[in-house]
Write a protein that holds these residues in place. Sequence first.
Motif, short mmCIF file in Angstrom:
data_model
loop_
_atom_site.label_atom_id
_atom_site.label_comp_id
_atom_site.label_asym_id
_atom_site.label_seq_id
_atom_site.Cartn_x
_atom_site.Cartn_y
_atom_site.Cartn_z
N ALA A 75 107.43 -38.81 -10.25
CA ALA A 75 108.33 -39.35 -9.24
C ALA A 75 108.77 -38.22 -8.33
O ALA A 75 108.83 -37.05 -8.74
CB ALA A 75 109.55 -39.99 -9.90
N LYS A 76 109.06 -38.56 -7.12
CA LYS A 76 109.54 -37.56 -6.18
C LYS A 76 111.03 -37.32 -6.43
O LYS A 76 111.83 -38.26 -6.48
CB LYS A 76 109.33 -38.03 -4.75
CG LYS A 76 109.77 -37.00 -3.71
CD LYS A 76 109.50 -37.50 -2.30
CE LYS A 76 109.99 -36.49 -1.27
NZ LYS A 76 109.77 -36.95 0.11
N VAL A 164 111.85 -39.73 -15.73
CA VAL A 164 112.33 -41.00 -15.20
C VAL A 164 111.60 -42.13 -15.93
O VAL A 164 110.37 -42.24 -15.84
CB VAL A 164 112.09 -41.11 -13.69
CG1 VAL A 164 112.61 -42.44 -13.16
CG2 VAL A 164 112.74 -39.94 -12.95
N LEU A 165 112.34 -42.94 -16.67
CA LEU A 165 111.74 -44.05 -17.40
C LEU A 165 111.58 -45.26 -16.48
O LEU A 165 112.53 -45.72 -15.87
CB LEU A 165 112.61 -44.43 -18.60
CG LEU A 165 112.09 -45.59 -19.45
CD1 LEU A 165 110.73 -45.25 -20.06
CD2 LEU A 165 113.09 -45.93 -20.55
N VAL A 166 110.35 -45.74 -16.40
CA VAL A 166 110.02 -46.91 -15.58
C VAL A 166 109.27 -47.91 -16.46
O VAL A 166 108.41 -47.52 -17.24
CB VAL A 166 109.14 -46.52 -14.37
CG1 VAL A 166 108.78 -47.76 -13.55
CG2 VAL A 166 109.86 -45.50 -13.49
N THR A 174 104.09 -59.38 -20.48
CA THR A 174 104.04 -58.10 -21.18
C THR A 174 104.59 -56.99 -20.29
O THR A 174 104.64 -57.12 -19.07
CB THR A 174 102.60 -57.73 -21.59
OG1 THR A 174 101.75 -57.73 -20.43
CG2 THR A 174 102.06 -58.73 -22.60
N THR A 175 105.02 -55.93 -20.92
CA THR A 175 105.58 -54.78 -20.19
C THR A 175 104.95 -53.49 -20.69
O THR A 175 104.39 -53.44 -21.79
CB THR A 175 107.10 -54.70 -20.39
OG1 THR A 175 107.40 -54.55 -21.79
CG2 THR A 175 107.78 -55.96 -19.87
N LEU A 176 105.06 -52.45 -19.89
CA LEU A 176 104.55 -51.14 -20.27
C LEU A 176 105.53 -50.06 -19.83
O LEU A 176 105.70 -49.83 -18.63
CB LEU A 176 103.18 -50.89 -19.63
CG LEU A 176 102.54 -49.52 -19.95
CD1 LEU A 176 102.18 -49.44 -21.43
CD2 LEU A 176 101.31 -49.28 -19.10
N PRO A 177 106.21 -49.41 -20.77
CA PRO A 177 107.13 -48.32 -20.40
C PRO A 177 106.35 -47.04 -20.15
O PRO A 177 105.35 -46.75 -20.83
CB PRO A 177 108.03 -48.20 -21.63
CG PRO A 177 107.18 -48.65 -22.77
CD PRO A 177 106.26 -49.70 -22.21
N LEU A 178 106.79 -46.28 -19.17
CA LEU A 178 106.18 -44.97 -18.91
C LEU A 178 107.25 -43.99 -18.47
O LEU A 178 108.29 -44.39 -17.94
CB LEU A 178 105.06 -45.08 -17.86
CG LEU A 178 105.44 -45.55 -16.44
CD1 LEU A 178 105.86 -44.37 -15.57
CD2 LEU A 178 104.28 -46.27 -15.79
N GLU A 179 106.99 -42.72 -18.70
CA GLU A 179 107.91 -41.67 -18.27
C GLU A 179 107.27 -40.87 -17.16
O GLU A 179 106.19 -40.30 -17.33
CB GLU A 179 108.27 -40.76 -19.45
CG GLU A 179 109.22 -41.39 -20.44
CD GLU A 179 109.73 -40.39 -21.47
OE1 GLU A 179 109.13 -39.31 -21.58
OE2 GLU A 179 110.71 -40.70 -22.15
N ALA A 180 107.91 -40.86 -16.01
CA ALA A 180 107.41 -40.13 -14.85
C ALA A 180 108.24 -38.86 -14.67
O ALA A 180 109.47 -38.93 -14.58
CB ALA A 180 107.50 -41.00 -13.60
#
Length: 215
Positions: A75-76, A164-166, A174-180
Amino acid sequence: MNIQNTQSPQNTQPTRTALSRRLRALSAGAGVTALLLTGCSAASDPAPADGGATGTSSASTTVPSGQISVTDPWAKAADEHMTGVFGVIANDSDRQLHLVGAQSEAAQRAELHETADDGTGSTLMQEKEGGFMIEPGQSLELVPGGDHIMLMQLTEPIEPGQQVLVTLEFADGTTLPLEAVAKEYAGANEVYEADDTDESEAESGDGDEDGHGDH
Protein backbone atom coordinates in the motif's frame (compact mmCIF):
# COMPACT_ATOMS: atom_id res chain seq x y z
CA MET A 1 -39.09 -79.30 68.94
CA ASN A 2 -35.79 -80.99 68.24
CA ILE A 3 -36.92 -81.93 64.76
CA GLN A 4 -37.91 -78.36 64.00
CA ASN A 5 -34.61 -77.02 65.31
CA THR A 6 -32.72 -79.54 63.17
CA GLN A 7 -34.61 -78.73 59.97
CA SER A 8 -34.64 -75.00 60.42
CA PRO A 9 -30.92 -74.47 59.76
CA GLN A 10 -31.09 -76.84 56.79
CA ASN A 11 -33.95 -74.85 55.23
CA THR A 12 -32.32 -71.47 55.96
CA GLN A 13 -28.86 -72.19 54.55
CA PRO A 14 -29.94 -72.97 50.97
CA THR A 15 -32.11 -69.88 50.92
CA ARG A 16 -29.20 -67.59 51.86
CA THR A 17 -26.92 -69.28 49.36
CA ALA A 18 -29.46 -68.86 46.59
CA LEU A 19 -29.91 -65.20 47.47
CA SER A 20 -26.16 -64.66 47.47
CA ARG A 21 -25.85 -66.25 44.05
CA ARG A 22 -28.69 -64.12 42.69
CA LEU A 23 -27.12 -60.93 44.04
CA ARG A 24 -23.78 -61.80 42.45
CA ALA A 25 -25.51 -62.50 39.15
CA LEU A 26 -27.40 -59.21 39.30
CA SER A 27 -24.20 -57.34 40.16
CA ALA A 28 -22.37 -58.90 37.25
CA GLY A 29 -25.25 -58.11 34.95
CA ALA A 30 -25.28 -54.50 36.11
CA GLY A 31 -21.57 -54.27 35.43
CA VAL A 32 -22.03 -55.59 31.90
CA THR A 33 -24.90 -53.18 31.35
CA ALA A 34 -22.77 -50.30 32.60
CA LEU A 35 -19.97 -51.31 30.25
CA LEU A 36 -22.39 -51.51 27.35
CA LEU A 37 -23.81 -48.10 28.17
CA THR A 38 -20.32 -46.64 28.50
CA GLY A 39 -19.33 -48.18 25.20
CA CYS A 40 -22.39 -46.76 23.48
CA SER A 41 -21.71 -43.33 24.95
CA ALA A 42 -18.07 -43.38 23.85
CA ALA A 43 -19.02 -44.51 20.38
CA SER A 44 -21.64 -41.79 20.07
CA ASP A 45 -19.42 -38.95 21.36
CA PRO A 46 -17.89 -38.14 17.92
CA ALA A 47 -21.30 -38.40 16.32
CA PRO A 48 -22.45 -34.76 16.69
CA ALA A 49 -21.89 -34.00 13.03
CA ASP A 50 -23.72 -30.71 13.42
CA GLY A 51 -21.05 -29.25 15.66
CA GLY A 52 -18.32 -30.26 13.27
CA ALA A 53 -20.30 -29.02 10.33
CA THR A 54 -20.80 -25.66 12.00
CA GLY A 55 -17.09 -25.26 12.54
CA THR A 56 -16.38 -26.24 8.96
CA SER A 57 -19.05 -23.92 7.66
CA SER A 58 -17.57 -21.02 9.59
CA ALA A 59 -14.09 -21.70 8.23
CA SER A 60 -15.38 -22.18 4.70
CA THR A 61 -16.06 -18.44 4.40
CA THR A 62 -12.35 -18.08 3.71
CA VAL A 63 -11.04 -19.00 0.26
CA PRO A 64 -9.58 -22.55 0.48
CA SER A 65 -5.80 -22.72 0.48
CA GLY A 66 -4.26 -23.17 -2.94
CA GLN A 67 -7.05 -21.52 -4.90
CA ILE A 68 -5.78 -17.93 -4.81
CA SER A 69 -2.33 -16.48 -4.27
CA VAL A 70 -1.39 -12.83 -3.80
CA THR A 71 2.12 -11.72 -4.74
CA ASP A 72 3.82 -8.66 -3.23
CA PRO A 73 0.79 -6.91 -1.71
CA TRP A 74 1.65 -3.34 -0.74
CA ALA A 75 0.00 0.00 0.00
CA LYS A 76 1.13 3.53 -0.56
CA ALA A 77 2.01 5.29 2.70
CA ALA A 78 -0.30 8.25 3.34
CA ASP A 79 -0.92 10.73 6.13
CA GLU A 80 -4.66 11.14 5.53
CA HIS A 81 -7.66 10.90 3.21
CA MET A 82 -6.93 7.88 0.97
CA THR A 83 -4.43 5.52 -0.52
CA GLY A 84 -4.13 2.58 -2.91
CA VAL A 85 -3.39 -1.11 -2.37
CA PHE A 86 -1.57 -3.09 -5.05
CA GLY A 87 -0.26 -6.56 -5.83
CA VAL A 88 -0.94 -9.51 -8.13
CA ILE A 89 -3.94 -11.76 -7.41
CA ALA A 90 -3.59 -15.13 -9.15
CA ASN A 91 -6.48 -17.53 -9.68
CA ASP A 92 -4.92 -20.95 -9.07
CA SER A 93 -8.28 -22.77 -9.08
CA ASP A 94 -10.15 -24.41 -11.95
CA ARG A 95 -13.08 -22.00 -11.79
CA GLN A 96 -13.74 -18.36 -12.53
CA LEU A 97 -13.38 -16.03 -9.56
CA HIS A 98 -15.36 -12.81 -9.19
CA LEU A 99 -13.75 -10.17 -6.98
CA VAL A 100 -16.53 -7.81 -5.92
CA GLY A 101 -15.17 -5.75 -3.05
CA ALA A 102 -12.75 -5.20 -0.19
CA GLN A 103 -12.73 -4.07 3.42
CA SER A 104 -10.08 -2.69 5.75
CA GLU A 105 -10.08 -1.31 9.28
CA ALA A 106 -7.57 1.26 8.02
CA ALA A 107 -10.32 3.08 6.10
CA GLN A 108 -14.02 3.81 6.34
CA ARG A 109 -14.50 2.82 2.71
CA ALA A 110 -12.73 0.48 0.31
CA GLU A 111 -13.46 0.31 -3.42
CA LEU A 112 -12.20 -1.55 -6.47
CA HIS A 113 -10.96 0.97 -9.04
CA GLU A 114 -10.12 0.80 -12.73
CA THR A 115 -8.62 3.00 -15.43
CA ALA A 116 -11.22 4.26 -17.91
CA ASP A 117 -11.39 6.55 -20.93
CA ASP A 118 -13.02 9.86 -20.04
CA GLY A 119 -14.22 10.39 -23.62
CA THR A 120 -11.62 13.03 -24.47
CA GLY A 121 -8.72 10.71 -25.09
CA SER A 122 -7.51 10.94 -21.50
CA THR A 123 -7.97 8.37 -18.78
CA LEU A 124 -9.33 8.64 -15.27
CA MET A 125 -9.78 6.37 -12.29
CA GLN A 126 -13.24 5.26 -11.25
CA GLU A 127 -14.94 2.55 -9.25
CA LYS A 128 -15.12 -0.74 -11.12
CA GLU A 129 -18.81 -1.54 -11.45
CA GLY A 130 -19.42 -5.24 -10.89
CA GLY A 131 -15.85 -5.90 -9.77
CA PHE A 132 -13.16 -7.94 -11.52
CA MET A 133 -13.45 -11.38 -13.13
CA ILE A 134 -10.35 -13.57 -12.81
CA GLU A 135 -10.31 -16.60 -15.12
CA PRO A 136 -8.74 -19.93 -14.08
CA GLY A 137 -4.97 -19.75 -14.36
CA GLN A 138 -5.08 -15.97 -14.88
CA SER A 139 -4.01 -13.05 -12.68
CA LEU A 140 -5.33 -9.61 -11.80
CA GLU A 141 -2.56 -7.02 -11.56
CA LEU A 142 -3.23 -4.16 -9.18
CA VAL A 143 -0.73 -1.42 -9.99
CA PRO A 144 -0.30 2.35 -9.54
CA GLY A 145 -1.91 4.02 -12.53
CA GLY A 146 -4.02 0.93 -13.27
CA ASP A 147 -6.49 -1.31 -11.50
CA HIS A 148 -6.18 -1.13 -7.72
CA ILE A 149 -7.97 -1.20 -4.39
CA MET A 150 -8.75 2.26 -3.07
CA LEU A 151 -8.85 2.86 0.69
CA MET A 152 -10.84 6.02 1.34
CA GLN A 153 -11.35 8.13 4.47
CA LEU A 154 -8.39 6.65 6.31
CA THR A 155 -8.93 6.11 10.02
CA GLU A 156 -5.28 6.95 10.80
CA PRO A 157 -2.03 7.72 8.97
CA ILE A 158 -0.42 4.77 7.19
CA GLU A 159 3.31 4.86 7.89
CA PRO A 160 6.04 3.23 5.77
CA GLY A 161 6.65 -0.32 6.95
CA GLN A 162 3.20 -0.62 8.52
CA GLN A 163 1.17 -3.75 7.77
CA VAL A 164 -2.26 -2.90 6.38
CA LEU A 165 -4.84 -5.68 6.68
CA VAL A 166 -7.22 -5.86 3.71
CA THR A 167 -9.94 -8.44 3.17
CA LEU A 168 -10.88 -9.28 -0.41
CA GLU A 169 -14.52 -10.23 -1.01
CA PHE A 170 -15.74 -12.59 -3.72
CA ALA A 171 -19.20 -13.03 -5.24
CA ASP A 172 -19.64 -16.53 -3.81
CA GLY A 173 -19.35 -15.15 -0.27
CA THR A 174 -15.76 -16.25 0.34
CA THR A 175 -13.11 -13.83 1.56
CA LEU A 176 -9.33 -13.63 1.48
CA PRO A 177 -7.37 -11.63 4.09
CA LEU A 178 -4.01 -10.20 3.08
CA GLU A 179 -1.40 -7.96 4.66
CA ALA A 180 -0.05 -5.16 2.50
CA VAL A 181 3.17 -3.50 3.64
CA ALA A 182 3.09 0.31 3.35
CA LYS A 183 5.78 1.90 1.15
CA GLU A 184 6.78 5.41 0.18
CA TYR A 185 5.66 6.09 -3.39
CA ALA A 186 5.56 9.43 -5.17
CA GLY A 187 4.04 8.42 -8.51
CA ALA A 188 0.56 7.67 -9.81
CA ASN A 189 -1.07 11.05 -9.20
CA GLU A 190 -4.16 9.99 -11.09
CA VAL A 191 -7.29 11.97 -11.79
CA TYR A 192 -10.46 10.43 -10.35
CA GLU A 193 -14.09 10.61 -11.16
CA ALA A 194 -15.32 12.46 -8.08
CA ASP A 195 -18.43 11.57 -6.12
CA ASP A 196 -20.37 13.89 -3.80
CA THR A 197 -18.29 13.05 -0.72
CA ASP A 198 -14.99 13.67 -2.42
CA GLU A 199 -16.20 16.87 -4.06
CA SER A 200 -17.14 18.22 -0.64
CA GLU A 201 -13.65 17.38 0.63
CA ALA A 202 -12.11 19.19 -2.31
CA GLU A 203 -14.25 22.28 -1.75
CA SER A 204 -13.29 22.37 1.92
CA GLY A 205 -9.60 22.16 1.02
CA ASP A 206 -9.17 18.64 2.47
CA GLY A 207 -8.45 17.08 -0.91
CA ASP A 208 -7.01 18.15 -4.23
CA GLU A 209 -9.00 19.49 -7.17
CA ASP A 210 -10.30 16.10 -8.22
CA GLY A 211 -11.35 15.21 -4.72
CA HIS A 212 -9.20 12.09 -4.31
CA GLY A 213 -5.66 13.27 -4.05
CA ASP A 214 -2.79 11.09 -5.15
CA HIS A 215 -2.06 7.60 -3.94
